[in-house]
Scaffold this active site. Structure first.
Site, PDB file in Angstrom:
ATOM      1  N   HIS A   1      12.121   7.386   1.354  1.00  0.00           N
ATOM      2  CA  HIS A   1      11.832   7.922   2.674  1.00  0.00           C
ATOM      3  C   HIS A   1      10.700   7.131   3.317  1.00  0.00           C
ATOM      4  O   HIS A   1       9.652   6.900   2.703  1.00  0.00           O
ATOM      5  CB  HIS A   1      11.420   9.397   2.582  1.00  0.00           C
ATOM      6  CG  HIS A   1      10.858   9.954   3.860  1.00  0.00           C
ATOM      7  ND1 HIS A   1       9.551  10.367   3.994  1.00  0.00           N
ATOM      8  CD2 HIS A   1      11.434  10.134   5.080  1.00  0.00           C
ATOM      9  CE1 HIS A   1       9.350  10.781   5.238  1.00  0.00           C
ATOM     10  NE2 HIS A   1      10.472  10.662   5.908  1.00  0.00           N
ATOM     11  N   SER A   2      10.894   6.666   4.552  1.00  0.00           N
ATOM     12  CA  SER A   2       9.861   6.016   5.347  1.00  0.00           C
ATOM     13  C   SER A   2       9.276   4.812   4.600  1.00  0.00           C
ATOM     14  O   SER A   2       9.997   3.858   4.316  1.00  0.00           O
ATOM     15  CB  SER A   2       8.780   7.052   5.707  1.00  0.00           C
ATOM     16  OG  SER A   2       7.905   6.561   6.685  1.00  0.00           O
ATOM     17  N   ARG A   3       7.995   4.810   4.261  1.00  0.00           N
ATOM     18  CA  ARG A   3       7.422   3.700   3.496  1.00  0.00           C
ATOM     19  C   ARG A   3       8.155   3.535   2.161  1.00  0.00           C
ATOM     20  O   ARG A   3       8.353   2.417   1.690  1.00  0.00           O
ATOM     21  CB  ARG A   3       5.927   3.938   3.255  1.00  0.00           C
ATOM     22  CG  ARG A   3       5.222   2.834   2.441  1.00  0.00           C
ATOM     23  CD  ARG A   3       3.740   3.151   2.313  1.00  0.00           C
ATOM     24  NE  ARG A   3       3.009   2.088   1.617  1.00  0.00           N
ATOM     25  CZ  ARG A   3       2.801   2.057   0.306  1.00  0.00           C
ATOM     26  NH1 ARG A   3       3.292   3.023  -0.471  1.00  0.00           N
ATOM     27  NH2 ARG A   3       2.105   1.070  -0.243  1.00  0.00           N
TER      28      ARG A   3
ATOM     29  N   ALA B   1      11.263   4.059   1.751  1.00  0.00           N
ATOM     30  CA  ALA B   1      12.521   3.377   2.060  1.00  0.00           C
ATOM     31  C   ALA B   1      12.297   1.875   2.145  1.00  0.00           C
ATOM     32  O   ALA B   1      13.126   1.076   1.678  1.00  0.00           O
ATOM     33  CB  ALA B   1      13.097   3.905   3.368  1.00  0.00           C
TER      34      ALA B   1
END
Length: 287
Positions: free
Chosen positions: A102-104, A106
């Protein structure tokens, strides 16, 4: 929408003590889940139980949650996490595993999967794609920002909240629901003399010393030949990351790219069960 109780785990990687959570039966499909910037393993407390038939392990990445901070001479650039994560999956004995970020997390997942595609069976990216590229001409300015911000943050003391409730309220102000804010905030705290101190390393807020160039980012995306699912939050980073989404279409033509309802932390929102079903269907459709 409730979180099932996970089991706590600890690993020693490169002399650092990493903490983490796990859900499910270790005999099931192995899935590694990497959280976002300033979050921790508890951000998967709602999604992981929805991944039926999977054994989901979510570490607190270094400098986050209950894991150790890196030494004063070390940095927190996204590619610094890759060797530690590979050390973790080796300790788990996983030759091949699913990867959800997720986010960073990812971004780190994309880097890891591009460098070690033989180890990653499926890649799921939640509202994050790749490192934001920086033109070569901006390298010197980036390095200068890193040195200046590092000096300031090295001297910065961890924020202290008078109560857990105050820390939860601060996370709610960043757009999280009350339940999601509590899950993340409580794992990012330790008791101290005047209340509860953040466990997050302040250096995580500083500029990176070096950022990848557009060509390097594209080379990373070109290397993603494994089954890849990118889900972009409709009220998340869809607008600011539109160019990275387009790059995914261009450089990873086999990737599935869809929008998903919710904000940036949609994996902690009301549609989490639907999200879990979407990921499980992706796993099954791309065996």
């Amino acid at each position: 929408m409730t979180a099932c109780d996970p089991t706590e785990h600890s690993w020693n990687i490169d002399g650092l003590n990493l903490k983490g959570l796990a859900w499910g039966d270790p005999a099931n499909r192995p899935v590694l889940a990497l959280h976002g910037w300033l979050d921790n393993a508890a951000s998967f407390a709602l999604l992981a139980p929805c991944l039926k038939g999977c054994y989901v392990v979510a570490p607190d990445l270094t400098g986050h949650g209950q894991s150790d901070w890196r030494s004063p001479d070390a940095t927190y650039q996204v590619y610094d996490d890759v060797p530690q994560i590979m050390g973790l999956v080796d300790q788990l004995g996983w030759e091949r595993f699913g990867l959800v970020g997720h986010s960073r997390g990812a971004i780190i997942s994309s880097l890891l999967a591009s460098a070690f595609p033989e180890r990653v069976g499926h890649l799921v990216l939640l509202d994050g794609v790749s490192p934001p590229p920086l033109p070569e001409t901006e390298y010197v300015g980036q390095l200068r920002r890193f040195v200046i911000e590092r000096k300031r943050l090295m001297a910065r003391k961890s924020r202290v909240y008078p109560s857990v409730e105050a820390a939860v309220a601060a996370r709610e102000e960043q757009g999280l629901s009350a339940d999601a804010a509590r899950l993340i905030a409580t794992r990012n705290l330790r008791p101290c003399e005047h209340g509860h101190a953040l466990t997050t390393d302040p250096r995580l807020r500083g500029a990176s010393a070096v950022k990848l160039t557009p060509g390097q980012v594209n080379a990373m995306l070109d290397a993603l030949e494994i089954p890849t699912l990118l889900l972009i939050a409709e009220q998340g980073l869809a607008v600011t990351h539109a160019n990275r989404q387009a790059a995914m279409h261009e450089h990873v033509p086999r990737a599935i790219v869809d929008a998903f309802p919710g904000g940036h932390h949609f994996h902690m929102e009301s549609e989490v069960a639907t999200l879990g079903d979407r990921i499980l269907a992706f796993f099954e459709d791309h065996k």
